[in-house]
Write an enzyme that holds these catalytic residues in place. Structure first.
Site, PDB file in Angstrom:
ATOM      1  NE  ARG A 106     -29.920 -48.212  10.852  1.00 22.68           N
ATOM      2  CZ  ARG A 106     -30.357 -47.175  10.177  1.00 22.68           C
ATOM      3  NH1 ARG A 106     -30.357 -47.189   8.837  1.00 22.68           N
ATOM      4  NH2 ARG A 106     -30.846 -46.124  10.796  1.00 22.68           N
ATOM      5  CE  LYS A 141     -18.817 -49.592 -15.060  1.00 20.59           C
ATOM      6  NZ  LYS A 141     -18.587 -48.289 -15.725  1.00 20.59           N
ATOM      7  CE  LYS A 173     -17.190 -53.225 -22.059  1.00 17.39           C
ATOM      8  NZ  LYS A 173     -17.615 -52.996 -20.716  1.00 17.39           N
ATOM      9  CD  GLU A 203     -16.416 -51.228 -24.960  1.00  6.84           C
ATOM     10  OE1 GLU A 203     -17.038 -51.173 -23.900  1.00  6.84           O
ATOM     11  OE2 GLU A 203     -15.175 -51.330 -25.041  1.00  6.84           O
ATOM     12  CG  ASP A 224     -17.088 -47.203 -24.370  1.00  3.81           C
ATOM     13  OD1 ASP A 224     -17.884 -46.908 -23.470  1.00  3.81           O
ATOM     14  OD2 ASP A 224     -15.860 -47.311 -24.189  1.00  3.81           O
TER      15      ASP A 224
END
Length: 286
Positions: A106, A141, A173, A203, A224
């Site tokens: 597994r 992410k 950002k 960004e 973006d």
């Protein structure tokens, strides 16, 4: 897909994750099903088989899991990572004690299935943009604990890694800009604070923001949520002075038009947060 050999991750990086996964599965008493049903000296041959087409990844973690369970297990790759395979392909052959193979089964599949899913999805995006200069890039992410493995799987699928973490490049950002007060403020502080080997990316959401950022000569700009027509205009404004990266609204239906705008990179969070586990199984061969 990968054109150059991508080495496995060093055991020292992935061993804590692999040991955690094994201890979670083995619990307090080990594999009691296998221990009571299989005689201790029974030998076994098994193969990891693909039940759908894809691109293989995750061998390093899977092999380490097998080796921790039993250092004497024989591990024979039958299909290289980073290369496409068809349904029914034999990926790996295992030989050794049946108890060891069944106990490790597994965990082997838990690494190869999801990571091959990442590589396979990446390969689909790469195929869509292969007629352009754009490179497909992953993001942060990622599944907690799996980042190094998932980012390697992206490379095996033909993609490129973005930052591995918060500590290896500066990515400014919208919230950084808002908290600092302006694009000028964040870029002046970044330029004054880091060495020449540290990349600075910022960004921007609009062409006005882009115009404001360019005089500070960032390493790259992250464009973006811009439509392809606006991306093309942004690329023209940049004029090769820095790298152009597109993000936001990227999927397999939109990525071609985004790439044709002339950007250098397209970041796709879905590579790691939405890849579907590739269906692989371990089958008894004798």
């Amino acid at each position: 897909m990968s054109t150059l050999p991508i080495p496995p991750l060093p055991d020292v990086i992935i061993e804590p994750l692999v040991r955690l996964a094994l201890s979670e599965d083995l619990g307090r008493a080990g594999d009691i099903t296998t221990d009571v049903t299989i005689p201790a000296d029974t030998q076994m041959v098994a193969t990891v088989n693909a039940r759908e087409p894809g691109i293989a990844a995750g061998y390093d973690a899977a092999r380490l899991a097998a080796r921790i369970v039993d250092p004497n297990l024989e591990w024979e790759p039958l299909h290289n990572e980073g290369t496409p395979f068809e349904e029914g392909a034999e990926l790996i052959r295992l030989r050794g004690l049946a108890r060891s193979i069944l106990t490790a089964e597994r965990m082997i599949l838990n690494f190869i299935g999801p990571l091959s899913g990442v590589a396979t999805l990446t390969g689909k995006f790469v195929t869509e943009v292969k007629h352009t200069k754009a490179r497909i890039v992953c993001t942060r992410k990622t599944t907690p604990g799996f980042r190094a493995l998932e980012k390697r799987a992206v490379r095996l699928g033909g993609g490129v890694n973005h930052r591995l973490g918060l500590d290896d490049a500066i990515l400014i950002k919208d919230n950084h800009i808002a908290a600092a007060g302006s694009i000028q403020a964040v870029l002046e502080r970044a330029k004054a604070s880091v060495g020449h080997l540290c990349s600075i990316e910022i960004e921007v959401d609009t062409l006005d923001q882009l115009q404001e950022a360019l005089p500070f000569k960032p390493t790259a700009v992250l464009l973006d949520n811009m439509k392809p027509t606006m991306l093309a205009e942004a690329v023209s404004m940049i004029g090769g002075s820095c790298k152009a990266e597109a993000s936001g609204g990227v999927n397999l239906k939109t990525v071609k038009a985004i790439a044709e705008s002339g950007v250098d990179f397209i970041s796709v969070g879905a590579l790691t947060h939405s890849a579907v586990n590739l269906d692989v199984g371990l089958d008894y061969n004798g």
